[in-house]
Design an enzyme around this catalytic site. Structure first.
Site, PDB file in Angstrom:
ATOM      1  N   LYS A 107      -3.665  13.885   3.251  1.00 16.41           N
ATOM      2  CA  LYS A 107      -4.697  13.360   4.134  1.00 16.41           C
ATOM      3  C   LYS A 107      -6.235  12.959   3.540  1.00 16.41           C
ATOM      4  CE  LYS A 107      -2.914   8.295   4.823  1.00 16.41           C
ATOM      5  NZ  LYS A 107      -2.015   7.938   4.599  1.00 16.41           N
ATOM      6  N   GLY A 219       4.397  -9.854  10.492  1.00 18.25           N
ATOM      7  CA  GLY A 219       3.981  -9.930   9.210  1.00 18.25           C
ATOM      8  C   GLY A 219       4.321 -10.183   8.364  1.00 18.25           C
ATOM      9  N   GLY A 221       2.426  -9.887   4.644  1.00 17.78           N
ATOM     10  CA  GLY A 221       1.885  -9.313   3.110  1.00 17.78           C
ATOM     11  C   GLY A 221       2.642  -8.204   2.483  1.00 17.78           C
ATOM     12  N   ASN A 222       2.737  -7.724   2.040  1.00 14.26           N
ATOM     13  CA  ASN A 222       2.569  -7.553   0.394  1.00 14.26           C
ATOM     14  C   ASN A 222       4.027  -6.240   1.306  1.00 14.26           C
ATOM     15  OD1 ASN A 222       2.974  -3.965  -0.508  1.00 14.26           O
ATOM     16  ND2 ASN A 222       2.391  -5.229  -2.350  1.00 14.26           N
TER      17      ASN A 222
END
Ligand code: NAD
Length: 428
Positions: A107, A219, A221-222
């Site tokens: 990360k 949610g 979203g995507n």
């Protein structure tokens, strides 16, 4: 990101320690796996538009690469901390291992707020990040990707700088690029579809047909939109979704007992996954408080928004009818809520398995780039289905055989694979 009481890396280490006990790991392996192999801290000087020079702090953490090159996103955030990056890199190691892709965990981050930076300034940060890390990342050792507040454009700037330094075309250095510039078809759908591949397999095990089920999502979203799309294609009926309302600074749930029609709802949804309340009422939706999504009398719950949403309080709202929870979001369930869900016998498909479709497709992007040959969308999604289905069954079988909670079973598989790779290499 920074929070005075919460330290994500400490939490990642505690989770690891618990599974290390179950696996009876030796001291050396524990020490190796509870810390990153490498972490880089560096400065990125940027000539700002007003003529001044500002120095931004950048990070990259490679938690473990015994199973293959490190893989993980780069976040831009004003409250980014090295401990958050270390935790996320650790979780990437387990995520790649549980879906059995030949990658480790990494990360990265930069402490900055893109809202206050021009495109030119952001481009310099990206190019600076690639320059600082050029010798330590790349298609054969560490492959970054977009994350919080970074996107395909940021990835292209980093790739361009990396290729200029190395004097070669190396599109496999980074994923999340636009389709046509080395990106993979199917990436947009991958996480949401992956969530539903796991739900489909869980339903099969329970002997329930998708067309006899109902679901509620947090949610829109995507992840949520594509999960809902595939779930509907399989015959399931979604009766409720929720989203954040930017204007009111609170969340709302949108309910239609007869079933949500995705295409219709998308016409009144903004690009951030926010639904227009008054237009929703006109289309026959009940507009309910934010938590209503969790108290629906449905078979399947899909949290696909934020962390800490199924907690000590909200877990009590879950109806007895619920049989499956598939975690599209990262960290939506607290350890206290986990205990309740375990006792209730609900099949909880843990985040790092359920939402691993994204990183699996990023792995496919890297493979396609390295071959310089790109697959059709059906081929990508077919391969994704095979990987997710196999991962689900490996976790479910272990969970049943050893009477382990699904989350613990997933951790056992992932950590065991990484520990074995370290052992086979002679590291421990
Ligand atoms: P997104 O930004 O596209 O959508 C987020 C949705 O959540 C929006 O509809 C927003 O309105 C809603 N939301 C935000 N706060 C809310 C609240 N308090 N109550 C109800 N709804 C709220 O994000 P996404 O890409 O769909 O990601 C969702 C989650 O899945 C995140 O936890 C993310 O880390 C995780 N995830 C995403 C991917 C991916 O490939 N997109 C991969 C792995 C994990």
């Amino acid at each position: 990101m920074a929070d005075k009481e919460f330290n994500a890396f400490k939490m990642a280490q505690e989770q690891f320690d618990g599974v290390a006990d179950i696996l009876n790991l030796d001291q050396g392996t524990r020490e190796l796996l509870r810390n990153p192999l490498r972490e880089f801290h560096f400065s990125i000087p940027v000539k700002m538009d007003d003529g001044s020079t500002k120095v931004f702090q950048g990070f990259r953490v490679q938690h473990n690469d015994a199973r293959g090159p490190s893989k993980g996103g780069i976040r831009f955030h004003p409250q980014e901390t090295i401990d958050t990056v270390k935790a996320l890199a650790t979780w990437m190691t387990w995520k790649c291992a549980v879906v059995d892709i030949p990658l480790g965990g990494g990360k990265g981050g930069v402490i900055c707020d893109p809202h206050n930076l021009s495109m030119k300034e952001q481009e310099q940060i990206c190019r600076g990040w690639a320059r600082q890390m050029a010798k330590n990342v790349g298609p054969i050792n560490d492959v970054p990707a977009p994350d919080v507040m970074t996107n395909a454009q940021h990835m292209l700037w980093m790739l361009d700088e990396f290729e200029a330094i190395h004097g070669a075309k190396l599109p496999g250095f980074i994923t999340g690029k636009p389709v046509g510039m080395g990106g993979s078809l199917g990436r947009t759908e991958a996480t949401g579809y992956g969530v539903i591949y796991t739900v489909r397999e869980a339903l099969k095990e329970l002997g329930i047909k998708p067309e006899d089920t109902t679901a509620s999502f947090q949610g829109f979203g995507n992840v949520s939109q594509y999960a809902l799309q595939l779930y509907t294609q399989l015959g399931g009926k979604t009766i409720c979704v929720s989203c954040w309302d930017q204007e009111d600074q609170t969340s709302y749930s949108f309910k239609k007992e007869s079933g949500i029609e995705l295409e219709e709802l998308l016409t009144i949804t903004d690009k951030f996954g926010g639904i227009d309340k008054s237009k929703a009422k006109d289309l026959g939706y009940e507009v309910l408080p934010g938590d209503a999504w969790i108290e629906q009398d449905v078979d399947i719950l899909i949290p696909a928004a934020l962390e800490n949403q199924i907690n000590e309080t909200t877990v009590k709202l879950i109806k007895d009818k619920v049989k499956i929870i598939s975690e599209g979001a990262n960290g939506p369930t607290t350890p206290e809520a986990d205990k309740v869900l375990h006792e209730k016998g609900i099949v909880v498909i843990p985040d790092f398995l359920a939402n691993a479709g994204g990183v699996t497709c990023s792995y496919f992007e890297q493979v396609q780039c390295n071959m310089n040959y790109f697959w059709e969308k059906d081929e990508v999604l077919g391969k994704l289905d095979v990987k997710m289905t196999a991962a689900y069954h490996a976790v479910s079988e272990l969970s049943q055989k050893k009477k382990l909670y699904m989350r613990d079973a997933a951790y056992v598989i992932a950590i065991q694979r990484v520990a074995q790779a370290c052992k086979d290499r002679g590291w421990v």
